[in-house]
Design a protein around this motif. Structure first.
Motif, PDB file in Angstrom:
ATOM      1  N   ILE A  32       0.702  -1.151  -0.078  1.00  0.00           N
ATOM      2  CA  ILE A  32      -0.132  -0.106   0.045  1.00  0.00           C
ATOM      3  C   ILE A  32       0.999   1.338  -0.114  1.00  0.00           C
ATOM      4  O   ILE A  32       0.656   2.193  -0.663  1.00  0.00           O
ATOM      5  N   GLY A  33       1.824   1.184   0.731  1.00  0.00           N
ATOM      6  CA  GLY A  33       2.681   2.428   0.919  1.00  0.00           C
ATOM      7  C   GLY A  33       3.276   2.694  -0.413  1.00  0.00           C
ATOM      8  O   GLY A  33       3.366   3.633  -1.279  1.00  0.00           O
ATOM      9  N   GLY A  34       3.966   1.524  -1.363  1.00  0.00           N
ATOM     10  CA  GLY A  34       4.429   1.811  -2.608  1.00  0.00           C
ATOM     11  C   GLY A  34       3.216   2.285  -3.586  1.00  0.00           C
ATOM     12  O   GLY A  34       3.690   3.266  -4.193  1.00  0.00           O
ATOM     13  N   LEU A  35       2.219   1.814  -3.590  1.00  0.00           N
ATOM     14  CA  LEU A  35       1.158   2.096  -4.550  1.00  0.00           C
ATOM     15  C   LEU A  35       0.745   3.683  -4.197  1.00  0.00           C
ATOM     16  O   LEU A  35       0.612   4.297  -5.322  1.00  0.00           O
ATOM     17  N   VAL A  36       0.682   3.638  -2.933  1.00  0.00           N
ATOM     18  CA  VAL A  36       0.257   5.202  -2.757  1.00  0.00           C
ATOM     19  C   VAL A  36       1.230   6.335  -3.021  1.00  0.00           C
ATOM     20  O   VAL A  36       1.187   7.436  -3.750  1.00  0.00           O
ATOM     21  N   HIS A  37       2.701   5.903  -2.810  1.00  0.00           N
ATOM     22  CA  HIS A  37       3.754   6.672  -3.309  1.00  0.00           C
ATOM     23  C   HIS A  37       3.675   6.850  -4.952  1.00  0.00           C
ATOM     24  O   HIS A  37       4.044   7.981  -5.447  1.00  0.00           O
ATOM     25  N   MET A  94      10.391  15.534   1.519  1.00  0.00           N
ATOM     26  CA  MET A  94      11.064  15.140   3.007  1.00  0.00           C
ATOM     27  C   MET A  94      10.216  14.204   3.927  1.00  0.00           C
ATOM     28  O   MET A  94      10.802  13.579   4.587  1.00  0.00           O
ATOM     29  N   GLY A  95       8.868  14.306   3.606  1.00  0.00           N
ATOM     30  CA  GLY A  95       8.047  13.488   4.582  1.00  0.00           C
ATOM     31  C   GLY A  95       7.794  14.093   5.700  1.00  0.00           C
ATOM     32  O   GLY A  95       7.485  13.652   6.853  1.00  0.00           O
ATOM     33  N   ALA A 121       4.529  12.141   3.735  1.00  0.00           N
ATOM     34  CA  ALA A 121       4.635  11.482   5.193  1.00  0.00           C
ATOM     35  C   ALA A 121       3.834  10.113   5.226  1.00  0.00           C
ATOM     36  O   ALA A 121       4.098   9.389   5.854  1.00  0.00           O
ATOM     37  N   ILE A 122       2.773  10.186   4.584  1.00  0.00           N
ATOM     38  CA  ILE A 122       1.730   9.244   4.555  1.00  0.00           C
ATOM     39  C   ILE A 122       2.563   7.893   3.780  1.00  0.00           C
ATOM     40  O   ILE A 122       2.407   6.832   4.257  1.00  0.00           O
ATOM     41  N   SER A 123       2.829   7.986   2.788  1.00  0.00           N
ATOM     42  CA  SER A 123       3.594   7.243   1.809  1.00  0.00           C
ATOM     43  C   SER A 123       4.815   6.605   3.093  1.00  0.00           C
ATOM     44  O   SER A 123       4.964   5.246   3.114  1.00  0.00           O
ATOM     45  N   LYS A 124       5.416   7.566   3.491  1.00  0.00           N
ATOM     46  CA  LYS A 124       6.916   6.990   4.267  1.00  0.00           C
ATOM     47  C   LYS A 124       6.258   6.328   5.375  1.00  0.00           C
ATOM     48  O   LYS A 124       6.902   5.182   5.942  1.00  0.00           O
ATOM     49  N   ALA A 125       5.323   6.823   6.122  1.00  0.00           N
ATOM     50  CA  ALA A 125       4.615   5.882   7.227  1.00  0.00           C
ATOM     51  C   ALA A 125       4.303   4.378   6.838  1.00  0.00           C
ATOM     52  O   ALA A 125       4.803   3.529   7.478  1.00  0.00           O
ATOM     53  N   TRP A 126       3.600   4.414   5.913  1.00  0.00           N
ATOM     54  CA  TRP A 126       3.006   3.105   5.454  1.00  0.00           C
ATOM     55  C   TRP A 126       4.431   2.389   4.893  1.00  0.00           C
ATOM     56  O   TRP A 126       4.554   1.011   5.204  1.00  0.00           O
ATOM     57  N   LEU A 127       5.315   2.682   4.201  1.00  0.00           N
ATOM     58  CA  LEU A 127       6.457   2.115   4.032  1.00  0.00           C
ATOM     59  C   LEU A 127       7.209   1.493   5.127  1.00  0.00           C
ATOM     60  O   LEU A 127       7.598   0.450   5.203  1.00  0.00           O
ATOM     61  N   GLY A 128       7.424   2.551   5.963  1.00  0.00           N
ATOM     62  CA  GLY A 128       8.137   2.165   7.231  1.00  0.00           C
ATOM     63  C   GLY A 128       7.568   1.051   8.030  1.00  0.00           C
ATOM     64  O   GLY A 128       8.080   0.078   8.383  1.00  0.00           O
ATOM     65  N   THR A 136      14.767   6.569   6.911  1.00  0.00           N
ATOM     66  CA  THR A 136      14.927   7.529   7.823  1.00  0.00           C
ATOM     67  C   THR A 136      16.177   8.399   7.196  1.00  0.00           C
ATOM     68  O   THR A 136      16.163   9.362   7.046  1.00  0.00           O
ATOM     69  N   ALA A 137      17.149   7.540   6.761  1.00  0.00           N
ATOM     70  CA  ALA A 137      18.299   8.378   6.405  1.00  0.00           C
ATOM     71  C   ALA A 137      17.941   9.229   4.820  1.00  0.00           C
ATOM     72  O   ALA A 137      18.396  10.259   4.751  1.00  0.00           O
ATOM     73  N   SER A 138      17.106   8.584   4.266  1.00  0.00           N
ATOM     74  CA  SER A 138      16.593   9.290   3.180  1.00  0.00           C
ATOM     75  C   SER A 138      15.996  10.410   3.223  1.00  0.00           C
ATOM     76  O   SER A 138      16.326  11.524   2.603  1.00  0.00           O
ATOM     77  N   SER A 139      14.960  10.568   4.281  1.00  0.00           N
ATOM     78  CA  SER A 139      14.589  11.512   4.989  1.00  0.00           C
ATOM     79  C   SER A 139      15.271  12.471   5.063  1.00  0.00           C
ATOM     80  O   SER A 139      15.268  13.661   4.750  1.00  0.00           O
ATOM     81  N   LEU A 140      16.358  12.217   6.113  1.00  0.00           N
ATOM     82  CA  LEU A 140      17.285  13.179   6.450  1.00  0.00           C
ATOM     83  C   LEU A 140      17.920  13.921   5.160  1.00  0.00           C
ATOM     84  O   LEU A 140      18.286  15.038   5.186  1.00  0.00           O
ATOM     85  N   LEU A 141      18.358  12.923   4.258  1.00  0.00           N
ATOM     86  CA  LEU A 141      18.989  13.293   3.040  1.00  0.00           C
ATOM     87  C   LEU A 141      18.185  14.393   2.304  1.00  0.00           C
ATOM     88  O   LEU A 141      18.608  15.399   1.822  1.00  0.00           O
TER      89      LEU A 141
END
Lengths: 100, 95, 500, 221, 91, 102, 503
Positions: G331-336, G388-389, G396-403, G419-424
């Motif tokens: 779901i995270g992937g699809l929504v992203h 950045m999420g 943020a929603i995508s990343k939350a579901w992916l995480g 997380t690292a990606s978000s920081l970057l």
């Protein structure tokens, strides 16, 4: 009888042809060879055709054979003439015995 | 048919072979032409002999002989006119 | 009525072009276009009718002279022949319309003494007659005569370009063609000597059942015939004559030769190889396949290197012909149940349409620019958008990109090769497509994106323009090669697959 | 290298084939009896002519097309309106060649007609007759009696294709009820003669054209 | 050996010899003549093969036409063309 | 050995020699001779092989007549093209680089 | 032909036919051309809405056409396809509007819009493809249609970029072709099936299937710009801004990512893929790509290039989501897929606006641009925050579901990657925002093309699309549970089509 005559004529023709060939190979220059050829091979052809005509079983065939000969004669005469003229025009000098 | 036709034809063919030597050796175009001339009349003779070398005689071959007699002149004349020119005369060294 | 017409279709497909050729010749230099085009349209109808009949009722026979083989000569049209006939009439019709416009332009230079169109119409019509006769003949000696008819007519057309390079190309072509047909003739002589017949129908069972002593002679005969035909088909390494002949001729001629003429001898190779000569040649099937693969790579490479536009297209032909041979060892049917020969036919048809369009487009471009280097087409898309679009569409089919006919054929070929585990063929097919992309995009990039140099631009301004009819004829060919992929596959594959 | 390879290949090929041919058994199919049966229906008595114009007449039809194509090819190689011819033939003013031509040409025509007529029942036929006629035309030209052809006129073009068109027409006519080239039995002999006559004239013109279109120009421009 | 076989053998040998000469002799004129001779010998071969039709055609073509065509072509291409005549080239 | 077979074998040699010469010789007229000889060889094989039992066979004879006509046609066309090439370039052989790219 | 068969075709034709017509139009007919474009875009939206309504009501839409025995073009409109179709359709309208404004008075507009329409047609075709054959046909068509767009400007850079693009995509196409035909020769069936259709080949063909998987993923991975197949993407950013938006958000990379989803779920099936041990490597590659793209983005001064590397990173979120074995990641992937599209097109629109209005191409030139172009910069900022999420954004929603998905699948390391990606992401986006809003503007802009007119900081047609897409991104972030939101749709797909049970 006819067969013998025919055979003789054939052999005679073969001889003339042979003579013509010898002339072609042995005579010294163009004009003399031309002479030998024109004379001899026409005689040879005449003899051969004549010899065959004796064997012909109908007149038409014999006539055809005898038609070929004058035709060959005329053609050969004309060609010899053309060759000689042409050789002359191109500056080919006839051979003489005292030369060389 | 006397049975001699084919041997005589063979003999004429041998003659022809001999004169082929003249064609090959020359010297010069003129002599080759001569040999070709001989070829014509010898060819007519051989064809006529071949016609009678079987029984009944294969007279159609006489037509061939007649054609050859009629047309052999043409090649010779064409050669004399077209091929045989200054620069190819017999005096030039035979190449 | 229709039945009777179908019965007549076979002989009429030969008689019509022969007649129009003779009449066009009588009409005089440069004349006869309308006559030939009309006849060609009629032939196309007949070919369609024939294909429809064969599709439903099976092969169609016609015994010339009423004797029937082995004494007489039989004409037979099966699905394969019908497909090739259809291709020939279709492409020829479009190219004739194209040629009329093309040569019409030429004839405006009145003092130009060698306009290529002077004897185009009779020769082209004889050429079509020869090809039709070839496709229909069921007699290997008659095939020799048709081969000569096609070959000499093609040589005449090449020579009609008039320039020294064209004359040299024509001579080179003539010698290759004669060498090829000579070898073929000796093969025919040996087969007749071995089996006493020249009818394919009589030879097929005889060869299959022949004794060892006969087989050696027959094998030599088969190899001779096939080699002769391969020379005529310009299969690598016998392709030496093709690029100059196809690359140097007037555009309609190049198109006819590349799209149709080489196909004729390839058709014969297939027909004989898969037919009467099968028992003799089966062990050799990999040989043409390897040569075909080499042709794909070598031809593409040469096309990439070519500096002249038409030479590029000509080398592309060398490459594309390779595809027609690589399926020979893949005799068994594919997973899709399509006969290999049907796939090859599809490829031949797709290439025929696309290559005709591409040569026609190249001709229009050269005509409009007066120059022939690939670098000279810079910016030409501005002036000839339709033609460049034609070129691009044809290119899509040659690259084997969807949804073209070339794509469909390539797909099925890969499928066939995979099903039989021939991975190297897959690699070659894929590589061929990519290499084709290189040389085709080389042209397109130049035409669409680069700007012409000032000097060339000035020439563009005064250059002649080809009539619209010619442009549209070329476009129709290219569009058909695309549509073939969408709508033509099923009927064509069924027509051919059902017959062989 | 190439010379050696090609020669070796040719030699090897010849040996291979000859050794195979020496062991070749007789053929299973023999067309001779079939042909002998067909002769009475073929309209001619001479088997070769029967094959050429009847059983395999279709070959001949295409072969004429090949000749016409070659002629057109020659026309392409000769530009129209070729300017003044170069030197006349060397013997044009010779009396001998024209004399020979005047004698031989009529004979050749006569003989050609004979060969044509003979074709029905003995060796001979259209092509041979045409070749003889063409040779006669060539001879006339060599003798300076006829000019070379420049671009063919309409009349000449019609002459060149007339024989072919007649053949085509007769080949196509039976399609109304039968097969290509299936002559009606009643007319078969006549039709073949008509075809052969037409072909003789056209082929003679074509064959002569191969020479006369190019001749006497000292080279094509 | 019968004279028929001897004749055939000699004829075959001559055919090969003249063909060889036509293709191999360095002098072109000689080659053309050798070819005409070849044509004549072919006519004889056809006669021996009971094919008078072909012999007739070969005689007419070989003796009448081919030679003339070849000689004429030879003359035409023996000399350099004059340069002005290439005007029509559009290579 | 019958006449037919003998000439068939001769034909094979003639064909091989003609084909080799067609590939090897450069002069264009010579190539014309070569292909004519090659064709004659093939014709000899056709008739000779068919008549190797000594009985004449009209069918191949008719085919050879057709073949001769075709050969004449090809010869005429070739000679015309050769003359044209010579007139245009002065060449009596084909340019060597014809097969090369540009 | 029934209406249910006709509708998918109509959807295709709504962009195909205008496209073909535009090719034929003379260059100067811009009104007619604009009209055709908009008509096509609107018609497509209408038609797609009909599809949406129908599919929700349980109708099935499909069309088949055999091109060869055993080879069919199959179109179907399933929920997954519709997700992509809807995204493309909506963004096409916006992009078209934007392009009309962007290319005003530019040359070759017939060509541009023609290929533009073809490009969308190809994308829709990919979305509706019912089997691998159809997928491949449109996949290649997409390559052909985008090449002229990338090269459109005709500058040496553009030509080089286009050539590189072509080389990559054609080679990818070749790999894809090989894989598809190989698979087909084994299964005789290429129709997309829920749960995949290769399971029947097991056991016994493991290595073959792995090879096929690699070929297929490599084929679509080129377009999805998975490292190391990404080389074309930074070069292709030379294209005009609307094309970049199209490449990065709507069509090309999305087609690649969409292909990954189809291959994993409907060719191999997630279970089979897992059983073959394919998912972890795929996830690893995706993770690597995510980090790689982000790191490279850091060092780009050219704005569009920075965005391009950002795309490389972001698209692999979708791949990562797909590779996570479990419903949440899916779901995270699809929504992203949707979220990234909306956000990335906003970013490119904005970048285009900067370039077109003020001649700003580099990050270092963006000082104070927020004051000159506030609306554009607001849109840009919203999208960047989303990338950045930041909380309450779509990202943020995508990343939350992916995480969550990663943890659920037992791939805890992936969480760290995210997380690292978000920081970057923050590291490369925040400096831009800082400059734009808080640095003083320079005395003059590099090249000011379009003057401010009242409220309009730039051309109206350039301004509206980024605002609209930014608004969409905002809505998706704020109302994730809404009935029409991408998240709802993605959950529906996961449940209905893959039988995955979501929490």
């Amino acid at each position: 009888m006819i067969e013998i005559a025919s055979s003789l004529l054939l052999f005679l023709g073969a001889f003339f042809y042979f003579a013509g060939t010898v002339g072609l190979l042995r005579f010294p220059d163009l004009f003399t060879r031309l002479h030998a050829l024109a004379k001899v091979d026409n005689l040879g052809l005449g003899c051969v055709l004549g010899g065959l005509a004796l064997q012909a079983d109908n007149l038409a065939v014999a006539l055809k054979l005898l038609l070929i000969w004058p035709l060959a004669l005329v053609a050969s005469a004309a060609i010899s003439y053309v060759i000689a003229r042409r050789a002359d025009a191109l500056g080919i000098v006839p051979w003489r015995e005292n030369e060389k | 048919m006397t049975g001699f036709e084919l041997p005589v034809a063979l003999f004429l063919l041998a003659n022809l072979a001999a004169s082929l030597w003249r064609v090959l050796r020359g010297p010069g175009d003129a002599n080759r032409l001569l040999a070709a001339l001989l070829f014509g009349s010898t060819g007519v003779g051989i064809l006529a002999l071949l016609a009678f070398s079987q029984t009944p005689a294969a007279t159609p071959l006489l037509d061939v002989a007649l054609t050859l007699a009629l047309l052999a002149a043409i090649t010779a004349i064409a050669f004399a006119q077209r091929a045989w020119q200054r620069g190819t005369d017999p005096k030039r060294a035979d190449d | 009525m229709i039945e009777h017409l179908t019965h007549l279709a076979l002989p009429l497909l030969i008689l019509l072009p022969l007649t129009s050729a003779a009449l066009a010749f009588a009409l005089g230099p440069g004349r006869g276009a309308s006559l030939v085009i009309a006849s060609s349209a009629l032939q196309l109808l007949l070919a369609l009718l024939l294909a429809a009949t064969i599709g439903s009722a099976g092969p169609s026979h016609h015994a010339a002279g009423g004797w029937g083989a082995p004494l007489g000569i039989d004409l037979v049209a099966d699905g394969l022949a019908a497909a090739m006939l259809l291709l020939t009439q279709g492409v020829a019709l479009a190219l004739f319309v194209f040629a009329r416009g093309y040569f019409h332009q030429d004839s405006q230079d009145a003092d130009h003494w060698a306009p290529a169109g002077r004897y185009f119409w009779p020769l082209a019509s004889f050429l079509v007659a020869g090809m039709n006769a070839l496709y229909l003949s069921e007699d290997i000696f008659n095939l020799y005569v048709t081969l000569e008819l096609v070959g000499l007519a093609a040589v005449g057309l090449v020579a009609s370009g008039g320039g020294a390079t064209q004359t040299a190309a024509a001579l080179r072509y003539l010698f290759a063609a004669i060498l090829g047909s000579g070898a073929y003739l000796l093969g025919v002589a040996l087969l007749y000597g071995s089996y006493g017949s020249v009818s394919i129908a009589a030879l097929t069972p005889a060869i299959a059942a022949s004794a060892p002593a006969v087989t050696t002679v027959a094998l030599v005969a088969a190899l001779l015939m096939v080699t002769g035909l391969l020379i005529k088909s310009a299969l690598f390494p016998f392709h030496f004559w093709l690029p100059p002949a196809h690359g140097g001729s007037p555009a309609p001629v190049s198109a006819l030769l590349s799209a149709l003429v080489v196909k004729a001898s390839i058709y014969l190779v297939l027909r004989l190889w898969l037919g009467p000569l099968q028992p003799l040649l089966a062990p050799f099937a990999w040989l043409p396949a390897i040569l075909g693969a080499s042709a794909i790579l070598w031809g593409s490479w040469q096309a990439i290197r070519a500096e002249r536009l038409k030479l590029l297209v000509a080398y592309s032909t060398v490459a594309q012909l390779g595809y027609l041979f690589i399926a020979l060892p893949l005799a068994a049917a594919s997973t899709t149940g399509v006969a290999p020969v049907a796939i090859v036919t599809l490829q031949a048809v797709a290439h025929g349409l696309a290559k005709a369009a591409m040569f026609a487009a190249a001709g229009i471009i050269l005509h409009a620019t007066g120059r022939d280097r690939v670098s000279d087409v810079a910016g030409i898309a501005e002036r000839l958008p339709l033609t460049l679009f034609t070129f691009a569409l044809a290119g899509v089919s040659l690259m084997g990109l969807p949804p073209s006919g070339g794509f469909l054929a390539k797909w099925l070929l890969i499928d066939l090769a995979l099903a039989q585990g021939q991975w190297w063929l897959v690699a070659v097919i894929i590589a061929g497509g990519l290499l084709a992309a290189v040389y085709i995009f080389r042209v397109l990039r130049q035409a669409f994106l680069n700007l012409p140099e000032a000097e060339i631009e000035a020439e563009h301004q005064k250059a002649r323009v080809v009539p619209r009819s010619a442009e549209w004829a070329a476009f129709a060919l290219a569009a058909s090669s695309i549509l073939l992929g969408i709508f033509g596959g099923v009927p064509l594959l069924q027509l051919v697959g059902g017959s062989v | 290298m190439k010379r050696f390879a090609v020669s070796a290949a040719a030699l090897g090929f010849a040996f291979w084939l000859i050794s195979a041919l020496l062991n070749l058994p007789a053929t299973l199919i023999d067309l001779r009896p079939l042909l002998a049966e067909a002769i009475p229906k073929s309209g001619v008595a001479h088997p070769v002519t029967a094959v050429l114009l009847n059983t395999r007449g279709y070959d001949t039809l295409l072969e004429i097309a090949v000749l016409l194509v070659a002629l057109i090819g020659v026309l392409i190689a000769v530009p129209p309106g070729n300017p003044a011819l170069s030197e006349r033939p060397a013997t044009a003013d010779d009396a001998m060649v024209p004399a020979l031509a005047r004698l031989v040409a009529p004979l050749a025509v006569f003989f050609a007609i004979y060969v044509l007529w003979a074709g029905a029942h003995r060796p001979g036929g259209a092509f041979q007759a045409a070749a003889i006629l063409a040779a006669a035309l060539v001879l006339l030209h060599l003798a300076g009696l006829t000019a070379a052809w420049s671009a063919p006129t309409l009349r000449l073009r019609i002459g060149l294709i007339a024989g072919f068109l007649i053949f085509l027409a007769i080949a196509a006519a039976p399609l109304l009820g039968g097969m290509l080239l299936q002559y009606p039995p009643a007319l078969v002999g006549t039709l073949i003669l008509v075809i052969e006559s037409g072909l003789t004239i056209s082929l003679a013109l074509v064959l002569a054209g191969l020479f006369l279109l190019l001749a006497d120009r000292g080279g094509v421009r | 050996m019968t004279s028929a076989l001897a004749f055939d053998l000699l004829l075959a040998a001559l055919l090969l010899l003249s063909a060889w000469q036509a293709m191999r002799t360095p002098h072109l004129g000689r080659a053309l003549l050798a070819f005409v001779v070849f044509g004549l010998l072919m006519a004889l071969a056809w006669a021996r093969l009971d094919a008078p039709d072909i012999a007739l055609a070969e005689a007419a073509v070989g003796a009448g036409l081919s030679g003339v065509l070849l000689f004429d072509a030879w003359r035409a291409i023996r000399n350099k063309p004059d340069s002005g005549k290439n005007a029509g080239d559009e290579a | 050995m019958t006449t037919g077979l003998l000439f068939a074998l001769t034909g094979v040699v003639l064909f091989a020699a003609g084909a080799a010469a067609l590939l090897l010789v450069d002069h264009l007229l010579r190539r014309v001779l070569a292909f004519n000889i090659m064709g004659s060889g093939a014709c000899l094989v056709l008739v000779g092989l068919a008549q190797r039992n000594g009985v004449p066979d009209p069918v191949p004879q008719a085919m050879v007549l057709t073949g001769i006509v075709v050969a004449v046609a090809a010869t005429g066309l070739a000679l015309a093209l050769i003359r044209r090439l010579h007139a245009q370039t002065g060449a009596t052989t084909l340019p060597r680089d014809g097969a090369d790219n540009d | 032909m029934t209406f249910n068969e006709l509708l998918p075709l109509l959807v295709l034709c709504s962009s195909l036919l205008p496209g073909l017509a535009i090719f034929i139009l003379p260059e100067r007919q811009h009104r007619l051309r604009t009209g055709l474009n908009l008509f096509g875009a609107v018609a497509k939206i209408v038609l797609v809405s009909m599809l949406l309504v129908g599919v929700q009501a349980g109708e099935s839409y499909g069309f088949r056409h055999a091109v060869a025995p055993g080879l069919e073009l199959v179109f179907k409109a399933d929920a997954l396809g519709l997700l992509f179709i809807t995204l493309s359709t909506v963004l096409w309208l916006f992009t078209t509007l934007y392009a009309i404004g962007y290319l005003e008075d530019a040359p070759h507009r017939s060509r541009f819009f023609g290929f533009f329409s073809l490009c969308v047609t190809a994308t829709i075709g990919i979305a509706m493809a019912g089997n691998l054959f159809t997928f491949f046909v449109f996949y290649e068509l997409l390559t052909l249609a985008t090449f002229p767009l990338v090269a459109h400007r005709g500058t040496p850079d553009a030509k080089q970029g286009a050539t590189v693009y072509l080389a990559y995509t054609l080679a990818g196409g070749a790999a894809l072709l090989t894989g598809i035909v190989w698979l087909e020769s084994l299964t005789h069936h290429t129709g997309f099936t829920h749960g995949g259709f290769v399971a029947g080949l097991l056991p016994g063909n493991e290595s073959t299937l792995v090879a096929i998987f690699v070929l297929l993923i490599a084929g679509v991975g080129v377009k999805a710009a998975i490292v190391p197949l990404h080389g074309w993407l930074p070069k292709a950013m030379v294209a005009p801004a609307p094309v970049s938006a199209l490449l990065h958000a709507v069509a090309v990379v999305k087609a690649g990512a969409f292909g990954v989803v189809r291959i994993v779920y409907e060719v191999f099936g997630i279970d089979t893929a897992q059983a073959l041990g394919l998912l972890t490597p795929l996830a690893a590659i995706a993770a690597f790509t995510i980090i790689w793209g982000s790191v490279f983005a850091l060092f780009q001064d050219k704005l569009k290039k920075r965005l391009a590397y950002s795309t490389i990173s972001q698209v692999s979120y979708i791949v990562l989501g797909t590779a996570l074995f479990g419903p949440i990641g899916t779901i995270g992937g699809l929504v992203h897929l949707v979220h990234q599209g909306v956000m990335k097109s906003t970013l490119f629109f904005a970048a285009g606006n900067y370039a077109e209005t003020l001649g700003i191409h580099k990050v270092s030139e963006m000082n104070g641009v927020g004051r000159r172009m506030p609306a554009t910069t607001i849109a840009f900022s919203l999208a960047a925050l989303g990338m950045m999420g930041a909380p309450l954004t779509a990202g943020a929603i995508s990343k939350a579901w992916l995480g969550d998905g990663a943890s659920a699948a037992g791939m805890g390391w992936a969480v760290w990657v995210l997380t690292a990606s978000s920081l970057l992401n923050a590291a490369y986006f925040l400096p831009i925002l800082w400059r734009a809003w808080f640095r003083p503007p320079p005395s003059s802009w590099p090249e000011e093309h379009i003057a401010r007119r009242g409220l309009l900081e730039t051309h109206g047609l350039l301004l509206a699309p980024p605002l609209l897409t930014a608004a969409l991104a905002l809505v998706f972030g704020l109302l994730p549970e809404d009935v029409a939101s991408p998240l709802t749709w993605a959950r529906m797909i996961a449940e209905r089509e893959y039988g995955l049970v979501t929490p």
